[in-house]
Design an enzyme around this catalytic site. Structure first.
Site, PDB file in Angstrom:
ATOM      1  N   ASN A  79       0.796  -1.239   0.000  1.00 11.22           N
ATOM      2  CA  ASN A  79       0.000   0.000   0.000  1.00 11.22           C
ATOM      3  C   ASN A  79       0.824   1.283   0.000  1.00 11.22           C
ATOM      4  O   ASN A  79       0.370   2.300  -0.527  1.00 11.22           O
ATOM      5  CB  ASN A  79      -0.926  -0.026   1.229  1.00 11.22           C
ATOM      6  N   TYR A  84       5.986  10.282 -10.427  1.00  7.82           N
ATOM      7  CA  TYR A  84       5.046   9.505  -9.579  1.00  7.82           C
ATOM      8  C   TYR A  84       4.127   8.674 -10.463  1.00  7.82           C
ATOM      9  O   TYR A  84       3.923   7.474 -10.236  1.00  7.82           O
ATOM     10  CB  TYR A  84       4.240  10.497  -8.728  1.00  7.82           C
ATOM     11  N   ALA A 118       4.658   7.707 -13.505  1.00  6.55           N
ATOM     12  CA  ALA A 118       5.411   6.669 -14.218  1.00  6.55           C
ATOM     13  C   ALA A 118       5.700   5.468 -13.317  1.00  6.55           C
ATOM     14  O   ALA A 118       5.574   4.309 -13.746  1.00  6.55           O
ATOM     15  CB  ALA A 118       6.718   7.256 -14.746  1.00  6.55           C
TER      16      ALA A 118
END
Ligand SMILES: NC(=O)c1ccc[n+]([C@@H]2O[C@H](COP(=O)([O-])OP(=O)(O)OC[C@H]3O[C@@H](n4cnc5c(N)ncnc54)[C@H](O)[C@@H]3O)[C@@H](O)[C@H]2O)c1
Length: 263
Positions: free
Chosen positions: A82, A148, A150
């Site tokens: 996460n 971010y 990518a």
């Protein structure tokens, strides 16, 4: 096992997994948030083990894998990768390798490390479910967050390819792609930036921001046997923003606009 599982989307996932009778091993970098989460789950009658530490560090990955391997007779059914953050962000032309490496460590490297550490036990038992937390920004362009975006596209590609690779071993691999969650990272106040909360119904087809449990429920579904024939997918959990594709209801009710500040 949930990384960054004390608060925000990870907190919703940990609580929902515990409510579904899972023994939950929760990692988090913030010991105070982790202690609160553990107390909450225990007060609700759930079983939880907290493992503090920065998941970007290999020793934390090892500690989490060890803890997960020592509960529930060593069965690790579910891994939820996460942790992720859009910061440090900024116009691409103002950034350099330091920012790129920081975003790699926060958004992708630990997904590889945790999966490498935990998946072998799943393969050995012939069953398991891995759920990665990506973002809708891996599907659409987002200015000032190109790197971010990518690395989260990398999470999506890894999810699909690993699902194909581990399918015959009984291990499913999926991801969720959140948008607009009310969390520590993106609290409602910072998303609104002083604008009228009534505007939310113009921006989000389902008319509100996401709550941690909205994401937790989808992760529990993907982790569970209910999703036994689902692998290799990235499921947007976004209230419809990706489908709306940047087009918003006009405030005068006369059609739609892709310029939500316009009348
Ligand atoms: N908030 C959103 O709207 C949104 C949108 C798209 C994607 N996401 C993704 O969802 C995930 C969770 O986002 P969130 O908004 O709940 O985040 P958050 O920052 O609110 O919460 C993250 C949790 O992870 C912990 N954490 C942070 N860094 C850690 C580390 N290095 N090691 C261990 N624990 C760490 C924090 O203490 C916190 O409990 C991220 O991958 C994020 O990119 C969020």
């Amino acid at each position: 096992m949930v990384t960054g599982g004390a608060a925000g989307i990870g907190g919703g996932v940990s609580r929902r997994l515990a409510a579904a009778q899972a023994t939950v091993v929760v990692n988090d970098i913030d010991p105070a948030l982790l202690a609160d989460l553990v107390a909450d789950i225990e007060a609700a009658g759930g079983i939880v083990v907290g493992v503090p530490g920065d998941i970007r560090r290999e020793d934390t990955v090892r500690a989490v894998a060890l803890a997960a391997g020592s509960v529930a007779e060593g069965r690790i059914d579910v891994l939820v990768n996460n942790v992720g953050d859009y910061r440090p962000n900024g116009r691409f032309l103002t950034t350099g390798p330091d920012e790129w490496n920081a975003l790699y460590a926060l958004n992708f490297e630990h997904v590889l490390r945790c999966t490498r550490a935990i998946a072998p036990a799943m393969v050995e038992r012939g069953t398991g479910s891995i759920v990665n937390v990506s973002t809708v920004e891996a599907f659409r362009g987002i200015p000032a967050n190109a790197v971010y975006s990518a690395f989260n596209a990398a999470v999506n590609a890894f999810t699909r390819s690993l699902a194909v690779e581990l399918g015959r071993d009984g291990v499913r691999v999926n991801a969720i792609a959140p948008d607009l969650a009310d969390t520590l990272q993106t609290p409602v106040a910072s998303m609104l930036r002083g604008r009228d909360p009534e505007m939310v119904r113009h921006w989000v087809p389902l008319g509100r921001f996401g709550r941690p449990e909205d994401y937790g429920d989808v992760v529990v579904f993907l982790a569970s046997d209910m999703a036994r024939f689902v692998t290799g997918h990235v499921i947007p959990v976004d209230g419809g923003t990706l489908a709306a594709g940047g087009w918003y209801l006009r405030s005068d009710g006369r059609g739609w606009t892709n310029l939500p500040d316009a009348p």
